[in-house]
Design a protein around this motif. Sequence first.
Motif, PDB file in Angstrom:
ATOM      1  N   ARG A  56       0.811  -1.217   0.000  1.00  0.00           N
ATOM      2  CA  ARG A  56       0.000   0.000   0.000  1.00  0.00           C
ATOM      3  C   ARG A  56       0.846   1.270   0.000  1.00  0.00           C
ATOM      4  NH1 ARG A  56      -4.163  -0.357   4.780  1.00  0.00           N
ATOM      5  NH2 ARG A  56      -5.153   1.346   3.647  1.00  0.00           N
ATOM      6  N   GLY A  57       2.112   1.120   0.380  1.00  0.00           N
ATOM      7  CA  GLY A  57       2.968   2.299   0.501  1.00  0.00           C
ATOM      8  C   GLY A  57       3.857   2.574  -0.685  1.00  0.00           C
ATOM      9  N   THR A  58       3.857   1.673  -1.670  1.00  0.00           N
ATOM     10  CA  THR A  58       4.665   1.887  -2.874  1.00  0.00           C
ATOM     11  C   THR A  58       3.765   1.856  -4.108  1.00  0.00           C
ATOM     12  OG1 THR A  58       5.125  -0.504  -3.004  1.00  0.00           O
ATOM     13  CG2 THR A  58       6.743   0.868  -1.865  1.00  0.00           C
ATOM     14  N   PRO A  59       4.125   2.583  -5.147  1.00  0.00           N
ATOM     15  CA  PRO A  59       3.280   2.636  -6.355  1.00  0.00           C
ATOM     16  C   PRO A  59       3.202   1.291  -7.064  1.00  0.00           C
ATOM     17  CG  PRO A  59       4.914   4.404  -6.335  1.00  0.00           C
ATOM     18  CD  PRO A  59       5.307   3.441  -5.271  1.00  0.00           C
ATOM     19  N   LEU A  60       2.055   1.008  -7.633  1.00  0.00           N
ATOM     20  CA  LEU A  60       1.861  -0.225  -8.395  1.00  0.00           C
ATOM     21  C   LEU A  60       2.827  -0.295  -9.572  1.00  0.00           C
ATOM     22  CD1 LEU A  60       0.414  -2.843  -9.100  1.00  0.00           C
ATOM     23  CD2 LEU A  60      -1.423  -1.499 -10.135  1.00  0.00           C
ATOM     24  N   ILE A  61       3.099   0.849 -10.187  1.00  0.00           N
ATOM     25  CA  ILE A  61       4.001   0.870 -11.338  1.00  0.00           C
ATOM     26  C   ILE A  61       5.409   0.419 -10.933  1.00  0.00           C
ATOM     27  CG2 ILE A  61       4.661   3.313 -11.027  1.00  0.00           C
ATOM     28  CD1 ILE A  61       4.656   3.553 -14.080  1.00  0.00           C
ATOM     29  N   LEU A  62       5.841   0.784  -9.715  1.00  0.00           N
ATOM     30  CA  LEU A  62       7.143   0.351  -9.208  1.00  0.00           C
ATOM     31  C   LEU A  62       7.130  -1.151  -8.913  1.00  0.00           C
ATOM     32  CD1 LEU A  62       9.968   1.048  -8.162  1.00  0.00           C
ATOM     33  CD2 LEU A  62       8.934   1.568  -5.942  1.00  0.00           C
ATOM     34  N   TYR A  89      -0.104  -7.497  -9.946  1.00  0.00           N
ATOM     35  CA  TYR A  89      -1.455  -7.025  -9.621  1.00  0.00           C
ATOM     36  C   TYR A  89      -2.061  -7.832  -8.474  1.00  0.00           C
ATOM     37  CZ  TYR A  89      -2.048  -3.762 -13.518  1.00  0.00           C
ATOM     38  OH  TYR A  89      -1.942  -2.677 -14.364  1.00  0.00           O
ATOM     39  N   VAL A  90      -1.834  -9.138  -8.491  1.00  0.00           N
ATOM     40  CA  VAL A  90      -2.421  -9.995  -7.459  1.00  0.00           C
ATOM     41  C   VAL A  90      -1.851  -9.660  -6.082  1.00  0.00           C
ATOM     42  CG1 VAL A  90      -2.514 -12.368  -6.582  1.00  0.00           C
ATOM     43  CG2 VAL A  90      -3.066 -11.902  -8.962  1.00  0.00           C
ATOM     44  N   ILE A  91      -0.532  -9.539  -5.972  1.00  0.00           N
ATOM     45  CA  ILE A  91       0.047  -9.247  -4.663  1.00  0.00           C
ATOM     46  C   ILE A  91      -0.295  -7.835  -4.202  1.00  0.00           C
ATOM     47  CG2 ILE A  91       1.921 -10.918  -4.953  1.00  0.00           C
ATOM     48  CD1 ILE A  91       3.815  -8.619  -5.573  1.00  0.00           C
ATOM     49  N   ASN A  92      -0.500  -6.925  -5.149  1.00  0.00           N
ATOM     50  CA  ASN A  92      -0.898  -5.565  -4.784  1.00  0.00           C
ATOM     51  C   ASN A  92      -2.341  -5.521  -4.301  1.00  0.00           C
ATOM     52  OD1 ASN A  92      -2.355  -2.893  -5.815  1.00  0.00           O
ATOM     53  ND2 ASN A  92      -0.253  -2.352  -5.294  1.00  0.00           N
ATOM     54  N   GLN A 158       1.153  -1.439 -19.439  1.00  0.00           N
ATOM     55  CA  GLN A 158       1.987  -0.984 -20.550  1.00  0.00           C
ATOM     56  C   GLN A 158       3.403  -0.665 -20.093  1.00  0.00           C
ATOM     57  OE1 GLN A 158       1.556   3.015 -21.999  1.00  0.00           O
ATOM     58  NE2 GLN A 158       0.173   3.552 -20.333  1.00  0.00           N
ATOM     59  N   THR A 159       3.579  -0.463 -18.785  1.00  0.00           N
ATOM     60  CA  THR A 159       4.889  -0.110 -18.230  1.00  0.00           C
ATOM     61  C   THR A 159       5.958  -1.123 -18.609  1.00  0.00           C
ATOM     62  OG1 THR A 159       3.769   0.911 -16.342  1.00  0.00           O
ATOM     63  CG2 THR A 159       6.125   0.485 -16.110  1.00  0.00           C
ATOM     64  N   ILE A 160       5.579  -2.405 -18.644  1.00  0.00           N
ATOM     65  CA  ILE A 160       6.562  -3.435 -19.005  1.00  0.00           C
ATOM     66  C   ILE A 160       6.244  -4.052 -20.372  1.00  0.00           C
ATOM     67  CG2 ILE A 160       7.231  -3.966 -16.636  1.00  0.00           C
ATOM     68  CD1 ILE A 160       5.361  -6.357 -16.693  1.00  0.00           C
ATOM     69  N   GLY A 161       5.505  -3.295 -21.177  1.00  0.00           N
ATOM     70  CA  GLY A 161       5.330  -3.676 -22.580  1.00  0.00           C
ATOM     71  C   GLY A 161       4.176  -4.577 -22.920  1.00  0.00           C
ATOM     72  N   VAL A 162       3.202  -4.719 -22.015  1.00  0.00           N
ATOM     73  CA  VAL A 162       2.019  -5.523 -22.327  1.00  0.00           C
ATOM     74  C   VAL A 162       1.049  -4.677 -23.148  1.00  0.00           C
ATOM     75  CG1 VAL A 162       0.027  -6.750 -21.367  1.00  0.00           C
ATOM     76  CG2 VAL A 162       2.275  -6.969 -20.292  1.00  0.00           C
ATOM     77  N   ALA A 163       0.614  -5.207 -24.276  1.00  0.00           N
ATOM     78  CA  ALA A 163      -0.225  -4.438 -25.201  1.00  0.00           C
ATOM     79  C   ALA A 163      -1.692  -4.483 -24.787  1.00  0.00           C
ATOM     80  CB  ALA A 163      -0.055  -4.961 -26.623  1.00  0.00           C
ATOM     81  N   GLU A 164      -2.010  -3.808 -23.686  1.00  0.00           N
ATOM     82  CA  GLU A 164      -3.408  -3.696 -23.275  1.00  0.00           C
ATOM     83  C   GLU A 164      -4.046  -2.498 -23.971  1.00  0.00           C
ATOM     84  OE1 GLU A 164      -3.828  -0.728 -21.146  1.00  0.00           O
ATOM     85  OE2 GLU A 164      -1.788  -0.642 -21.924  1.00  0.00           O
ATOM     86  N   LEU A 165      -5.264  -2.167 -23.569  1.00  0.00           N
ATOM     87  CA  LEU A 165      -6.049  -1.139 -24.259  1.00  0.00           C
ATOM     88  C   LEU A 165      -5.336   0.198 -24.371  1.00  0.00           C
ATOM     89  CD1 LEU A 165      -8.646  -0.006 -25.494  1.00  0.00           C
ATOM     90  CD2 LEU A 165      -9.560   0.237 -23.169  1.00  0.00           C
TER      91      LEU A 165
END
Length: 211
Positions: A56-62, A89-92, A158-165
């Motif tokens: 909860r204390g660190t950004p999801l993107i990180l 995503y699951v652990i977050n 998209q941060t790690i290159g997954v081609a989502e919407l």
Amino acid sequence: MSKLLLLMLEGTLVSLKIFFLTLAFSLPLGFVVAKGRMSRIWIVRSLVNLYIQIMRGTPLILQLIFVYFAPFYVFGVSYDRFTAVILAYVINYSAYFAEIYRSGLQSMEKGQYEASKVLGFTKIHTFFFIILPQVIKRILPSLGNEVITLVKDTALAQTIGVAELFRVAQNASAREFSTVPIFIAGVFYFVMNFIVSKAFDMAEKKLSYYR
């Protein structure tokens, strides 16, 4: 335009896969984490609390970047981007769901457990048929907010290159020198969130008879 919409539909399918897989794993895992957070064993409670604080204390993107790149630099092992996204995503979200579950469980009056015991109900029967429906009703609004946030957070893949919407929309926008794809993506996200909101509204109505 038809080609653009087709590409964005494909990106939406990827976003939906991220959404549903995250829910499928994080909802039950969040309950396990919540029970650990409420454990009477000090070391278990402390470790789970530390995990929740970090998530909860660190950004999801990180967290996405760490989950994808850390195994390679630490263990020399790499795996595909989509798996890394789901894992991050699951652990977050498990941490967020855990706190929601905990608030619902701790809001239940002890008298209900005592009354169930007097009436001869087992602990399992008491939990699943008396406590759990009331807990779900109480946490549903908070749970709904997190699920809606998850729909929007799929864009971070998209941060790690997954081609989502959103990545598909960005690529199309850059290729065509137009912001139209971005606005179309916004409409797609709005529709998905609208459906999620309606689903939670229906669930609240069905559980309205529990006081």
